[in-house]
Scaffold this active site. Structure first.
Site, short mmCIF file in Angstrom:
data_model
loop_
_atom_site.label_atom_id
_atom_site.label_comp_id
_atom_site.label_asym_id
_atom_site.label_seq_id
_atom_site.Cartn_x
_atom_site.Cartn_y
_atom_site.Cartn_z
N HIS A 281 6.58 3.12 5.37
CA HIS A 281 6.37 3.76 4.07
C HIS A 281 5.68 5.10 4.24
O HIS A 281 4.70 5.20 4.96
CB HIS A 281 5.50 2.87 3.17
CG HIS A 281 5.23 3.49 1.83
ND1 HIS A 281 6.15 3.46 0.80
CD2 HIS A 281 4.17 4.18 1.37
CE1 HIS A 281 5.65 4.11 -0.23
NE2 HIS A 281 4.46 4.55 0.08
N ASP B 113 1.94 -4.12 -10.90
CA ASP B 113 1.71 -2.76 -10.41
C ASP B 113 2.37 -1.74 -11.32
O ASP B 113 1.80 -0.70 -11.62
CB ASP B 113 2.22 -2.62 -8.97
CG ASP B 113 2.17 -1.16 -8.51
OD1 ASP B 113 1.05 -0.62 -8.42
OD2 ASP B 113 3.23 -0.56 -8.29
N ARG C 268 -2.87 3.68 -15.38
CA ARG C 268 -3.74 4.57 -14.60
C ARG C 268 -3.37 6.04 -14.81
O ARG C 268 -4.23 6.91 -14.88
CB ARG C 268 -3.65 4.22 -13.10
CG ARG C 268 -4.35 2.92 -12.75
CD ARG C 268 -3.92 2.42 -11.38
NE ARG C 268 -4.11 3.42 -10.35
CZ ARG C 268 -3.35 3.53 -9.24
NH1 ARG C 268 -2.37 2.67 -9.01
NH2 ARG C 268 -3.60 4.46 -8.37
N SER D 163 -1.69 -0.74 -4.68
CA SER D 163 -0.41 -0.48 -5.33
C SER D 163 0.70 -0.34 -4.28
O SER D 163 1.75 -1.00 -4.36
CB SER D 163 -0.54 0.80 -6.17
OG SER D 163 0.71 1.28 -6.57
N LYS E 106 3.80 -3.43 -3.01
CA LYS E 106 5.26 -3.23 -3.03
C LYS E 106 5.88 -3.52 -1.66
O LYS E 106 6.97 -4.09 -1.56
CB LYS E 106 5.59 -1.80 -3.49
CG LYS E 106 5.41 -1.67 -5.01
CD LYS E 106 5.59 -0.25 -5.49
CE LYS E 106 4.33 0.55 -5.33
NZ LYS E 106 4.09 1.57 -6.32
N1 URA Z 1 2.05 5.54 -5.06
C1 URA Z 1 2.02 4.30 -5.52
O1 URA Z 1 2.98 3.56 -5.38
N2 URA Z 1 0.91 3.86 -6.15
C2 URA Z 1 -0.16 4.63 -6.34
O2 URA Z 1 -1.14 4.18 -6.90
C3 URA Z 1 -0.12 5.94 -5.84
C4 URA Z 1 1.01 6.36 -5.21
#
Ligand code: URA
Ligand code: CA
Length: 434
Positions: A82, A161, A168, A183, A187
């Site tokens: 990632h 999320d 947020r 977060s 994923k």
């Molecule tokens: N990318 C994400 O997936 N989550 C975040 O909180 C910030 C960047």
């Protein structure tokens, strides 16, 4: 349990228990906890931070809030990669066939996403016939057979999320290390990864502009991953300019082909070898990072990497002849050179501005449903440290519009030219393992 008590506990700087975190995430996902209480808790976390245990519990609660991809039908250790942001990041397109060519299973789920250019899925769709929707059975069969398949995102992954990220965004709580780290990691874990290699970008084009921030974010994610039983390593890499030369979908496919042949841009080649060796090592295919790197270099040299790219394209219905004839990829009607206005040395290429330039051309999506123009984009002819003389081309614009004055304007804003020789930044700043 009452949400108000959880909020005041965190506000007072105390550690929340696993039960309390699960209560919050379940309640917020199913709607019994309202946005205003969740906002208050997010702000308390922003100021009071979270311990590693809390971060792991938060991540796993978000993983469990939705579907989880089961990759158990696929043999071997599944390593995912990632990158945290970045512009024109072609690494996935290169790394997937590269590490597969040395036997690492790549079972990649990829998004379209919003951004300056498309996601990996969009880039692959610039190859005629390429099919990104595979059923689960075909997907695992292909990975077992060829070690590689890439599929578009499906299912309801980490709904907690999605909801929290949206909240947020409008409550000034995006920029919190525990919240960003949980977060991103939720994923990756929900997508079924056994091990994770993170590419944390640092610089003007990234979330983290300095090494301290980048290191803190990298450590947070590595600790969550390891705490959740997923072997995790983070590479901190430079984003004071875009990686490689190409920004745009078909242009990046062409650049990926060049790089898999060992003829790509030096920075892109090097970062792919760095990230790739970590992936091969975590997958247990090499005893050391050095050995992993040698395997990857050999795969590029022997042609195994580019052959794997062809196999991958053909097995998902795509026309693999583009690999030998990249001119079959979509091409734009016009190419326009952006010439330097003065002599000097390139000191910075603000990645975000360049990204906006590409997106004005139509290389990226502005809304979830907008169409991408796969052919358009930019080729950077000059990179940081390069000497430039007035009138030389900085960038070649590939456009389907004849008039691109706003794009040119953005490019001039992005390129910083100085009179003195410029020292280039290192490409890789650090590697975080715990
Ligand atoms: N990318 C994400 O997936 N989550 C975040 O909180 C910030 C960047
Ligand atoms: Ca690129």
């Amino acid at each position: 349990m009452r949400m108000v008590d959880v909020i005041s506990k965190k506000r007072n700087g105390e550690e929340l228990t696993k039960q309390e975190i699960n209560f919050v995430i379940e309640g917020y996902t199913n709607g019994t906890i309202p946005d205003y209480q969740m906002s208050a808790l997010a702000m308390a976390i922003y100021f009071k931070d979270m311990t590693t245990n809390e971060r792991v519990h938060l991540t796993m609660a978000m993983v469990e809030s939705g579907d989880q991809i089961d990759l158990s039908a696929i043999e071997g250790i599944k390593v995912d990669k990632h990158s945290t942001g970045g512009v024109g990041d072609t690494t996935t397109l290169i790394l997937a066939p590269l590490v597969a060519s040395v036997g690492v299973p790549v079972a990649k789920m990829s998004g379209r996403g919003l951004g300056h250019t498309g996601g990996t899925i969009d880039k692959l769709e610039s190859i005629k016939g390429f099919e990104v929707e595979l059923d689960g059975n075909t997907f695992s069969t292909l990975v077992n057979k060829n070690k590689i398949a890439v599929v578009g995102q499906s299912g309801n992954l980490t709904p907690a999320d999605k909801k929290l990220y949206g909240l947020r965004d409008v409550t000034a709580t995006v920029n919190s290390i525990p919240l960003i780290a949980s977060s991103i990691m939720s994923k990756k874990i929900a997508s079924g990864a056994d091990a994770i290699v993170l590419d944390v970008k640092m610089g003007s084009g990234a979330f983290m502009e300095d090494i301290e921030g980048a290191r803190e974010l990298a450590q947070a994610m590595v600790q969550i991953g390891n705490g959740a039983g997923r072997n995790t390593i983070a590479v901190i890499s430079d984003m004071n300019q875009p990686l490689g030369f190409a920004i745009g979908n078909a242009l990046e496919v062409k650049e990926a082909i060049d790089t898999l042949r060992g003829e790509g841009p030096a920075d892109l080649h090097e970062l792919c070898l760095t990230l790739g060796s970590q992936m091969v090592y975590l997958a247990g295919k090499a005893q050391t990072i050095e050995e992993a790197r040698e395997q990857l270099e050999a795969a590029i040299k022997s042609g195994a990497a580019i052959e794997k790219f062809k196999t991958f394209i053909a097995s998902q219905g795509g026309d693999a002849s583009v690999v030998d004839n990249p001119s079959e990829l979509p091409t734009a009607s016009y190419t326009i050179e952006v010439e330097a206005k003065e002599d000097g040395y390139i000191s910075e290429i603000v990645a975000n501005e360049i990204g906006i330039a590409a997106s004005i051309l139509g290389a990226g999506r502005t809304t979830k449903d907008s169409e991408i123009d796969l052919a358009v984009g930019l080729i950077l002819n000059k990179k940081v440290g390069d000497k430039v003389t007035k009138g030389e081309s900085l960038v070649t614009i590939h456009s389907n519009y004849e008039s691109v004055s706003d794009v040119i304007e953005k490019i001039y804003q992005s390129y910083k030219i100085r009179q003195k020789v410029v020292e280039t930044n290192p490409l890789v700043y650090d590697i975080i393992q715990e």
